[in-house]
Design a protein around this motif. Structure first.
Motif, PDB file in Angstrom:
ATOM      1  N   LYS A 123      65.347  -9.148 -84.345  1.00  0.00           N
ATOM      2  CA  LYS A 123      63.886  -9.128 -84.241  1.00  0.00           C
ATOM      3  C   LYS A 123      63.363  -7.829 -84.847  1.00  0.00           C
ATOM      4  CE  LYS A 123      64.176 -11.946 -80.146  1.00  0.00           C
ATOM      5  NZ  LYS A 123      65.491 -11.805 -79.546  1.00  0.00           N
ATOM      6  N   VAL A 124      62.295  -7.944 -85.612  1.00  0.00           N
ATOM      7  CA  VAL A 124      61.701  -6.781 -86.263  1.00  0.00           C
ATOM      8  C   VAL A 124      60.206  -6.757 -85.961  1.00  0.00           C
ATOM      9  CG1 VAL A 124      63.394  -6.639 -88.134  1.00  0.00           C
ATOM     10  CG2 VAL A 124      61.389  -8.068 -88.429  1.00  0.00           C
ATOM     11  N   PRO A 125      59.608  -5.551 -85.818  1.00  0.00           N
ATOM     12  CA  PRO A 125      58.168  -5.472 -85.574  1.00  0.00           C
ATOM     13  C   PRO A 125      57.404  -6.089 -86.746  1.00  0.00           C
ATOM     14  CG  PRO A 125      59.209  -3.330 -85.264  1.00  0.00           C
ATOM     15  CD  PRO A 125      60.241  -4.239 -85.856  1.00  0.00           C
ATOM     16  N   GLN A 126      56.386  -6.854 -86.428  1.00  0.00           N
ATOM     17  CA  GLN A 126      55.567  -7.453 -87.472  1.00  0.00           C
ATOM     18  C   GLN A 126      54.497  -6.442 -87.869  1.00  0.00           C
ATOM     19  OE1 GLN A 126      53.377 -10.998 -86.515  1.00  0.00           O
ATOM     20  NE2 GLN A 126      53.589 -11.712 -88.597  1.00  0.00           N
ATOM     21  N   LEU A 127      54.568  -6.009 -89.101  1.00  0.00           N
ATOM     22  CA  LEU A 127      53.618  -5.007 -89.577  1.00  0.00           C
ATOM     23  C   LEU A 127      52.298  -5.652 -89.961  1.00  0.00           C
ATOM     24  CD1 LEU A 127      55.883  -2.799 -91.857  1.00  0.00           C
ATOM     25  CD2 LEU A 127      55.094  -2.309 -89.556  1.00  0.00           C
ATOM     26  N   ARG A 128      51.239  -5.071 -89.489  1.00  0.00           N
ATOM     27  CA  ARG A 128      49.909  -5.506 -89.916  1.00  0.00           C
ATOM     28  C   ARG A 128      49.526  -4.644 -91.109  1.00  0.00           C
ATOM     29  NH1 ARG A 128      47.692  -8.923 -86.237  1.00  0.00           N
ATOM     30  NH2 ARG A 128      48.417  -8.738 -84.112  1.00  0.00           N
ATOM     31  N   LEU A 129      49.045  -5.295 -92.155  1.00  0.00           N
ATOM     32  CA  LEU A 129      48.718  -4.582 -93.384  1.00  0.00           C
ATOM     33  C   LEU A 129      47.216  -4.354 -93.516  1.00  0.00           C
ATOM     34  CD1 LEU A 129      51.053  -6.310 -95.991  1.00  0.00           C
ATOM     35  CD2 LEU A 129      51.404  -4.153 -94.812  1.00  0.00           C
ATOM     36  N   SER A 130      46.862  -3.207 -94.041  1.00  0.00           N
ATOM     37  CA  SER A 130      45.482  -2.915 -94.428  1.00  0.00           C
ATOM     38  C   SER A 130      45.399  -3.073 -95.937  1.00  0.00           C
ATOM     39  CB  SER A 130      45.114  -1.478 -94.071  1.00  0.00           C
ATOM     40  OG  SER A 130      44.946  -1.339 -92.700  1.00  0.00           O
ATOM     41  N   ARG A 131      44.328  -3.691 -96.407  1.00  0.00           N
ATOM     42  CA  ARG A 131      44.090  -3.812 -97.843  1.00  0.00           C
ATOM     43  C   ARG A 131      42.947  -2.887 -98.212  1.00  0.00           C
ATOM     44  NH1 ARG A 131      46.760  -7.893-100.285  1.00  0.00           N
ATOM     45  NH2 ARG A 131      47.725  -9.437 -98.935  1.00  0.00           N
ATOM     46  N   LEU A 132      43.139  -2.118 -99.274  1.00  0.00           N
ATOM     47  CA  LEU A 132      42.138  -1.157 -99.720  1.00  0.00           C
ATOM     48  C   LEU A 132      41.877  -1.330-101.205  1.00  0.00           C
ATOM     49  CD1 LEU A 132      43.703   1.980 -97.967  1.00  0.00           C
ATOM     50  CD2 LEU A 132      41.826   0.580 -97.100  1.00  0.00           C
ATOM     51  N   ARG A 133      40.650  -0.972-101.622  1.00  0.00           N
ATOM     52  CA  ARG A 133      40.299  -0.962-103.052  1.00  0.00           C
ATOM     53  C   ARG A 133      39.542   0.316-103.340  1.00  0.00           C
ATOM     54  NH1 ARG A 133      36.563  -5.294-104.468  1.00  0.00           N
ATOM     55  NH2 ARG A 133      36.559  -4.393-106.526  1.00  0.00           N
ATOM     56  N   CYS A 134      39.852   0.906-104.481  1.00  0.00           N
ATOM     57  CA  CYS A 134      39.153   2.138-104.832  1.00  0.00           C
ATOM     58  C   CYS A 134      38.949   2.238-106.337  1.00  0.00           C
ATOM     59  CB  CYS A 134      39.930   3.364-104.332  1.00  0.00           C
ATOM     60  SG  CYS A 134      41.554   3.562-105.064  1.00  0.00           S
ATOM     61  N   THR A 135      38.007   3.104-106.709  1.00  0.00           N
ATOM     62  CA  THR A 135      37.790   3.443-108.119  1.00  0.00           C
ATOM     63  C   THR A 135      38.021   4.940-108.248  1.00  0.00           C
ATOM     64  OG1 THR A 135      35.430   3.790-107.769  1.00  0.00           O
ATOM     65  CG2 THR A 135      36.104   1.594-108.521  1.00  0.00           C
ATOM     66  N   LEU A 136      38.530   5.348-109.421  1.00  0.00           N
ATOM     67  CA  LEU A 136      38.842   6.757-109.623  1.00  0.00           C
ATOM     68  C   LEU A 136      38.866   7.069-111.115  1.00  0.00           C
ATOM     69  CD1 LEU A 136      42.505   6.964-109.939  1.00  0.00           C
ATOM     70  CD2 LEU A 136      41.777   5.395-108.146  1.00  0.00           C
ATOM     71  N   PRO A 137      38.663   8.332-111.464  1.00  0.00           N
ATOM     72  CA  PRO A 137      38.758   8.731-112.868  1.00  0.00           C
ATOM     73  C   PRO A 137      40.222   8.640-113.338  1.00  0.00           C
ATOM     74  CG  PRO A 137      37.795  10.497-111.520  1.00  0.00           C
ATOM     75  CD  PRO A 137      38.249   9.424-110.602  1.00  0.00           C
ATOM     76  N   TYR A 138      40.407   8.431-114.627  1.00  0.00           N
ATOM     77  CA  TYR A 138      41.748   8.332-115.211  1.00  0.00           C
ATOM     78  C   TYR A 138      42.601   9.552-114.867  1.00  0.00           C
ATOM     79  CZ  TYR A 138      40.719   4.145-117.926  1.00  0.00           C
ATOM     80  OH  TYR A 138      40.420   2.861-118.297  1.00  0.00           O
ATOM     81  N   ALA A 139      41.988  10.721-114.808  1.00  0.00           N
ATOM     82  CA  ALA A 139      42.723  11.966-114.551  1.00  0.00           C
ATOM     83  C   ALA A 139      43.419  11.967-113.190  1.00  0.00           C
ATOM     84  CB  ALA A 139      41.773  13.159-114.658  1.00  0.00           C
ATOM     85  N   LEU A 140      42.942  11.138-112.237  1.00  0.00           N
ATOM     86  CA  LEU A 140      43.535  11.109-110.896  1.00  0.00           C
ATOM     87  C   LEU A 140      44.555   9.988-110.704  1.00  0.00           C
ATOM     88  CD1 LEU A 140      40.414  11.819-108.633  1.00  0.00           C
ATOM     89  CD2 LEU A 140      42.263  13.381-109.236  1.00  0.00           C
ATOM     90  N   GLU A 141      44.749   9.137-111.720  1.00  0.00           N
ATOM     91  CA  GLU A 141      45.611   7.966-111.546  1.00  0.00           C
ATOM     92  C   GLU A 141      47.044   8.353-111.166  1.00  0.00           C
ATOM     93  OE1 GLU A 141      46.960   3.779-113.668  1.00  0.00           O
ATOM     94  OE2 GLU A 141      45.681   5.152-114.797  1.00  0.00           O
ATOM     95  N   GLY A 142      47.620   9.329-111.831  1.00  0.00           N
ATOM     96  CA  GLY A 142      48.986   9.755-111.530  1.00  0.00           C
ATOM     97  C   GLY A 142      49.128  10.272-110.106  1.00  0.00           C
ATOM     98  N   LEU A 143      48.173  11.105-109.698  1.00  0.00           N
ATOM     99  CA  LEU A 143      48.183  11.649-108.340  1.00  0.00           C
ATOM    100  C   LEU A 143      48.098  10.530-107.305  1.00  0.00           C
ATOM    101  CD1 LEU A 143      47.333  14.390-106.444  1.00  0.00           C
ATOM    102  CD2 LEU A 143      45.272  12.982-106.404  1.00  0.00           C
ATOM    103  N   VAL A 144      47.186   9.577-107.513  1.00  0.00           N
ATOM    104  CA  VAL A 144      47.009   8.474-106.566  1.00  0.00           C
ATOM    105  C   VAL A 144      48.272   7.628-106.492  1.00  0.00           C
ATOM    106  CG1 VAL A 144      45.722   6.341-106.101  1.00  0.00           C
ATOM    107  CG2 VAL A 144      44.489   8.429-106.719  1.00  0.00           C
ATOM    108  N   ARG A 145      48.891   7.332-107.639  1.00  0.00           N
ATOM    109  CA  ARG A 145      50.127   6.537-107.635  1.00  0.00           C
ATOM    110  C   ARG A 145      51.234   7.240-106.838  1.00  0.00           C
ATOM    111  NH1 ARG A 145      50.866   2.217-111.360  1.00  0.00           N
ATOM    112  NH2 ARG A 145      49.009   1.835-112.611  1.00  0.00           N
TER     113      ARG A 145
END
Length: 197
Positions: A123-145
């Motif tokens: 038996k394993v705990p059932q994880l509840r997932l949060s879904r998120l959406r965001c916008t960001l400048p290209y310069a921040l894409e690497g940091l966010v990833r």
């Protein structure tokens, strides 16, 4: 916290010459459950009954498949509920041995078959997932990833336009920490959108 199963688990009982073959397995909903039951009927053509119980939120169901009402599906469902499971299908294939067990005997047989299968299940705990959406400048894409990877988030989609738009999912309990970290690191340049918009 509701539990799920890491993998299917099986158990077989022999009671007064009747054979009860139980399986408990992860199952997303009614459609998948019905497909699995149809598969079992095809595999066990000589079986008298293929009874099942599904515990999956609003799609929960129980089926006695010709056994006297309330002697198979409902007791199996109660075993799943008692173990605080969610997203689980229990099936029992019965080969009739010629000796009637009576209502009480059937309830015990179906309950025991499922309970014994669950004893061998991880038996394993059932994880509840949060879904998120965001916008960001290209310069921040690497940091966010990088931050998504560190926080165990799954990148669902990326669109490159005037800004980068990302859709992601992560365990509910990690969402707050990720939001705080990205808001701090992005210095107000990350915009949050409704996940379903």
């Amino acid at each position: 916290m509701p539990l799920n199963l890491a993998a299917p688990a099986h158990h077989e009982l022999l009671i007064k010459k009747s054979r009860f073959i139980a399986c408990v397995e992860p199952c997303a909903g009614r459609e998948a459950a019905l497909a699995r039951v149809a598969e079992l009927r095809a595999q066990h053509v000589g079986a008298a009954h293929v009874c099942w119980a599904l515990l999956a939120g609003g799609q929960s169901a129980a089926n006695d498949d010709g056994e006297p009402g309330g002697t198979a599906g409902r007791p199996m469902l109660e075993v799943l509920r008692h173990q605080d499971l969610e997203g689980v299908l229990a099936t029992v294939v019965r080969y009739f041995g010629g000796v009637k067990l009576g209502a009480g005997g059937l309830v015990r047989a179906y309950t025991d078959a499922v309970a014994q299968a669950l004893l061998g299940a991880e038996k394993v705990p059932q994880l509840r997932l949060s879904r998120l959406r965001c916008t960001l400048p290209y310069a921040l894409e690497g940091l966010v990833r990088r931050e998504l990877e560190l926080h165990g988030a799954q990148l669902l989609a990326v669109q490159h336009g005037t800004l980068v738009e990302m859709s992601l999912a992560l365990p509910e309990q990690a969402a707050g920490a990720l939001l705080a970290r990205l808001n701090e690191a992005g210095q107000g340049r990350i915009g949050w959108l409704r996940p379903d918009a």
